[in-house]
Design an enzyme around this catalytic site. Structure first.
Site, mmCIF file in Angstrom:
data_model
loop_
_atom_site.group_PDB
_atom_site.id
_atom_site.type_symbol
_atom_site.label_atom_id
_atom_site.label_comp_id
_atom_site.label_asym_id
_atom_site.label_seq_id
_atom_site.Cartn_x
_atom_site.Cartn_y
_atom_site.Cartn_z
ATOM 1 N N LYS A 172 30.553 22.682 42.755
ATOM 2 C CA LYS A 172 30.799 24.017 43.319
ATOM 3 C C LYS A 172 31.897 24.727 42.525
ATOM 4 O O LYS A 172 33.079 24.403 42.633
ATOM 5 C CB LYS A 172 31.229 23.935 44.793
ATOM 6 C CG LYS A 172 31.140 25.299 45.454
ATOM 7 C CD LYS A 172 32.265 25.616 46.407
ATOM 8 C CE LYS A 172 33.486 26.233 45.818
ATOM 9 N NZ LYS A 172 33.417 27.622 45.366
ATOM 10 N N GLU A 247 44.137 18.177 41.493
ATOM 11 C CA GLU A 247 45.054 18.766 40.508
ATOM 12 C C GLU A 247 45.403 20.151 41.027
ATOM 13 O O GLU A 247 44.505 20.959 41.284
ATOM 14 C CB GLU A 247 44.397 18.880 39.129
ATOM 15 C CG GLU A 247 44.251 17.561 38.404
ATOM 16 C CD GLU A 247 45.571 16.863 38.146
ATOM 17 O OE1 GLU A 247 46.620 17.529 38.136
ATOM 18 O OE2 GLU A 247 45.551 15.631 37.979
ATOM 19 N N CYS A 281 47.799 26.490 34.998
ATOM 20 C CA CYS A 281 48.631 25.663 35.873
ATOM 21 C C CYS A 281 49.790 25.061 35.089
ATOM 22 O O CYS A 281 50.790 24.666 35.672
ATOM 23 C CB CYS A 281 47.782 24.575 36.507
ATOM 24 S SG CYS A 281 46.742 23.756 35.326
ATOM 25 N N GLU A 380 54.681 29.282 43.092
ATOM 26 C CA GLU A 380 53.803 29.533 41.943
ATOM 27 C C GLU A 380 53.274 30.964 42.023
ATOM 28 O O GLU A 380 52.675 31.360 43.018
ATOM 29 C CB GLU A 380 52.632 28.554 41.949
ATOM 30 C CG GLU A 380 51.769 28.720 40.717
ATOM 31 C CD GLU A 380 50.617 27.731 40.673
ATOM 32 O OE1 GLU A 380 49.913 27.604 41.677
ATOM 33 O OE2 GLU A 380 50.436 27.109 39.613
HETATM 34 P P1 NDP Z 1 41.831 27.828 45.270
HETATM 35 O O1 NDP Z 1 42.464 26.632 45.840
HETATM 36 O O2 NDP Z 1 41.782 29.047 46.098
HETATM 37 O O3 NDP Z 1 40.321 27.533 44.882
HETATM 38 C C1 NDP Z 1 39.950 26.431 44.113
HETATM 39 C C2 NDP Z 1 38.534 26.056 44.456
HETATM 40 O O4 NDP Z 1 38.491 25.589 45.798
HETATM 41 C C3 NDP Z 1 37.554 27.220 44.398
HETATM 42 O O5 NDP Z 1 36.294 26.751 43.952
HETATM 43 C C4 NDP Z 1 37.472 27.649 45.844
HETATM 44 O O6 NDP Z 1 36.279 28.336 46.152
HETATM 45 C C5 NDP Z 1 37.525 26.315 46.531
HETATM 46 N N1 NDP Z 1 37.928 26.383 47.930
HETATM 47 C C6 NDP Z 1 38.641 27.345 48.555
HETATM 48 N N2 NDP Z 1 38.796 27.019 49.863
HETATM 49 C C7 NDP Z 1 38.180 25.838 50.059
HETATM 50 C C8 NDP Z 1 37.991 24.984 51.186
HETATM 51 N N3 NDP Z 1 38.493 25.292 52.396
HETATM 52 N N4 NDP Z 1 37.316 23.827 51.024
HETATM 53 C C9 NDP Z 1 36.817 23.487 49.820
HETATM 54 N N5 NDP Z 1 36.937 24.263 48.719
HETATM 55 C C10 NDP Z 1 37.623 25.420 48.828
HETATM 56 O O7 NDP Z 1 42.507 28.085 43.872
HETATM 57 P P2 NDP Z 1 42.175 29.249 42.820
HETATM 58 O O8 NDP Z 1 40.736 29.282 42.463
HETATM 59 O O9 NDP Z 1 42.800 30.482 43.343
HETATM 60 O O10 NDP Z 1 42.901 28.709 41.512
HETATM 61 C C11 NDP Z 1 44.224 28.940 41.237
HETATM 62 C C12 NDP Z 1 45.048 27.721 41.588
HETATM 63 O O11 NDP Z 1 44.570 26.569 40.910
HETATM 64 C C13 NDP Z 1 46.481 27.854 41.136
HETATM 65 O O12 NDP Z 1 47.339 27.478 42.183
HETATM 66 C C14 NDP Z 1 46.624 26.904 39.970
HETATM 67 O O13 NDP Z 1 47.866 26.395 39.732
HETATM 68 C C15 NDP Z 1 45.653 25.853 40.320
HETATM 69 N N6 NDP Z 1 45.186 25.176 39.119
HETATM 70 C C16 NDP Z 1 45.601 23.890 38.875
HETATM 71 C C17 NDP Z 1 45.224 23.213 37.745
HETATM 72 C C18 NDP Z 1 45.636 21.796 37.520
HETATM 73 O O14 NDP Z 1 44.927 21.064 36.865
HETATM 74 N N7 NDP Z 1 46.754 21.338 38.041
HETATM 75 C C19 NDP Z 1 44.371 23.837 36.746
HETATM 76 C C20 NDP Z 1 43.965 25.162 37.084
HETATM 77 C C21 NDP Z 1 44.367 25.791 38.237
HETATM 78 P P3 NDP Z 1 36.141 29.942 46.011
HETATM 79 O O15 NDP Z 1 37.140 30.395 45.042
HETATM 80 O O16 NDP Z 1 34.760 30.111 45.526
HETATM 81 O O17 NDP Z 1 36.337 30.490 47.357
#
Ligand code: NDP
Length: 478
Positions: A172, A247, A281, A380
């Site tokens: 997903k 992560e 990140c 962040e």
């Molecule tokens: P989110 O946590 O909002 O979303 C990440 C993924 O989780 C998306 O596919 C999202 O779906 C999905 N998601 C959202 N809510 C749920 C839920 N309740 N249950 C299951 N899945 C869910 O993060 P962002 O997409 O906004 O990404 C940014 C964040 O990711 C930043 O905080 C960044 O630091 C972190 N990040 C960390 C990395 C690492 O390796 N440490 C690398 C890259 C980013 P949808 O968006 O489709 O709603």
């Protein structure tokens, strides 16, 4: 109108609705419509993966290695078109986007070779006449949930090891960037993955992501995204005893000591803080600078920042593409207001700007005079916003670097071997960088953090097997 479909059980399927993919460099550019999977289709994808698992996990490493090699090569062959799509949907510049596509191809090829290296152990038992073997086996059906900021590399570094070790996948992607995920799924299908082994389900996280995490037939979840979502997923996974790997975010420090080479320090700071629009990140969001170099460093960073062109991601000469969407832009601007309100000085950038096309353009922002307790130093932001914290000496700089709930990446710029070595040993981070930016990593070594940044086994390189396999200990009477 073409609808880009989900891939379930080897078939391309329309969903219960569509997701519009909009270009953040030009909101008039509608990249395409992507099918939103229904919860019932998610169930079908999991069932297809479950059904495919016995044959796939026993399929043998030669055919899996060849499949991954084909996928990797196809990604590399299509780098130009995939790079353009990625830059268009996510907003990073074309060279950055093409680089990310190449990285995805390299990752598939790495795991194509890595699976041939899988080893077990054979050892004598403590009981006479017995022999003990320790081997690794596939886990089963794995749910993969990815964020928007690396729309092809992060999916690649989860899908490639999952498939290599014989697992089946339900993937997903983030709703904001379905294009690269769909293009990757097309390649995986064209490369000849057996039906049901790999499934793509697009849709909102709170619906499809949540259903995937809660699904009793999903054995493990690998997630990259925000800390809030990660915490929720870990709680659900723990309650049903599913394996989980998270992560999450960072608040990565870059320490600059008096003895640093100024050009190196400026390059590390500007690259680490602002490239990819600061939406990494591993971005350097806190620049911790000792007093002797502080003023020269700030002045040189500002000079360099003024030369950065913020514009359309596909335009030649653009250094900083747009922020990914309106919501993230608002978050960045809110933090800029918060920083000002907390008494920090905005010395450069931080302005929403207009370009030829309507998009989410924000010039990179630098705050000075910041204190460690300010929200801009603790939370962040995930945009092109960095702070400078002044330190008296190395010891204070190290303490400031570690004064965070996160622990993903930490960097130092110094000519002192003593301080570099001490920092490598004492920085509370999963990855430490000496005289290189905090962002930018290799694909054949572990990636991940400590404290609030990561949870569970490391990703990438040989270490990926810790998550994607389970260990079996067998005793045989010889
Ligand atoms: P989110 O946590 O909002 O979303 C990440 C993924 O989780 C998306 O596919 C999202 O779906 C999905 N998601 C959202 N809510 C749920 C839920 N309740 N249950 C299951 N899945 C869910 O993060 P962002 O997409 O906004 O990404 C940014 C964040 O990711 C930043 O905080 C960044 O630091 C972190 N990040 C960390 C990395 C690492 O390796 N440490 C690398 C890259 C980013 P949808 O968006 O489709 O709603």
């Amino acid at each position: 109108m073409t609808i880009h479909c989900n891939y379930i059980g080897g078939e391309w399927r329309e969903g219960q609705g569509t997701i519009a993919n909009i270009n953040p460099s030009d909101t008039n550019d509608r990249i395409g419509e992507y099918a939103e999977a229904s919860p019932a289709q998610l169930d079908e994808a999991v069932a297809a993966a479950r059904q495919a698992f016995p044959a796939w996990s026993r399929s043998g490493i030669q055919s899996r290695s060849e499949l991954l090699d084909r996928i990797g090569q196809m990604i590399l062959d299509r780098r130009a078109q995939l790079g353009e799509l990625l830059a268009r949907e996510e907003g990073k510049t074309l060279p950055e986007a093409t680089g990310e596509v190449v990285r995805a191809g390299q990752i598939f090829r790495f795991f194509s070779g890595e699976i041939l290296q899988l080893r077990g152990e054979l050892q004598p038992s403590v009981r006479p006449g017995l022999e003990v073997s320790v081997t690794r086996e596939a886990l089963g059906v794995i749910g993969l949930i990815t964020p928007w900021n690396f729309p092809i590399a992060i999916p690649a570094w989860k899908i490639a090891p999952a498939l290599a070790y014989g697992n089946c996948v339900v993937f997903k992607p983030a709703e904001l960037v379905p294009g690269s995920a769909h293009a990757l799924a097309q390649i995986i299908a064209e490369a000849g993955v057996p039906d049901g082994v790999f499934n793509l389900v697009m849709g909102p996280g709170r619906v499809i992501g949540d259903a995937l995490v809660n699904h009793p037939q999903v054995d493990a979840i690998s997630f990259t995204g925000s800390q809030n979502t990660g915490r929720r997923i870990a709680a659900v996974a723990a309650a049903r005893l599913a394996k989980v790997q998270l992560e999450m975010g960072g608040k990565n420090p870059l320490v600059v000591l008096d003895d640093a080479d100024l050009d190196t320090a400026v390059e590390c700071a500007v690259n680490g803080a602002f490239f990819s629009t600061g939406q990494r990140c591993t971005a350097s969001s806190r620049l911790i600078v000792t007093s002797g170099i502080h003023d020269r460093f700030v002045e040189a960073v500002c000079e360099r920042m003024k030369a950065l062109v913020t514009d359309h991601a596909l335009k030649a000469g653009t250094h900083i593409g747009p922020v990914v969407d309106e919501r993230q832009l608002k978050q960045d601007l809110d933090y800029i207001d918060i920083g000002r309100g907390e008494g920090a000085t905005l010395v450069c950038g931080g302005e929403r700007v207009e370009r030829e096309t309507p998009g989410f353009y924000l010039t990179p922002a630098l705050f000075t005079g910041t204190e460690p307790q300010m929200r801009i130093n603790r939370e962040e932001i995930f945009g092109p916003v960095a702070t400078v914290i002044r330190a008296d000496d190395y010891e204070q700089a190290l303490a400031l670097a570690n004064d965070t709930e996160f622990g993903l990446s930490a960097g130092i710029v110094t000519r002192s071997l003593k301080h570099a070595s001490h920092f490598k040993a004492n920085a509370q981070a999963g990855m430490v960088m000496v005289n290189v930016p905090t962002a930018g990593v290799d694909y054949h070594v572990p990636f991940g953090g400590r404290k609030g940044s990561s949870y569970g086994a490391r990703e990438q390189g040989s270490y990926a097997r810790e998550f994607y396999t389970t260990v079996k200990t067998a005793y045989t009477l010889a």
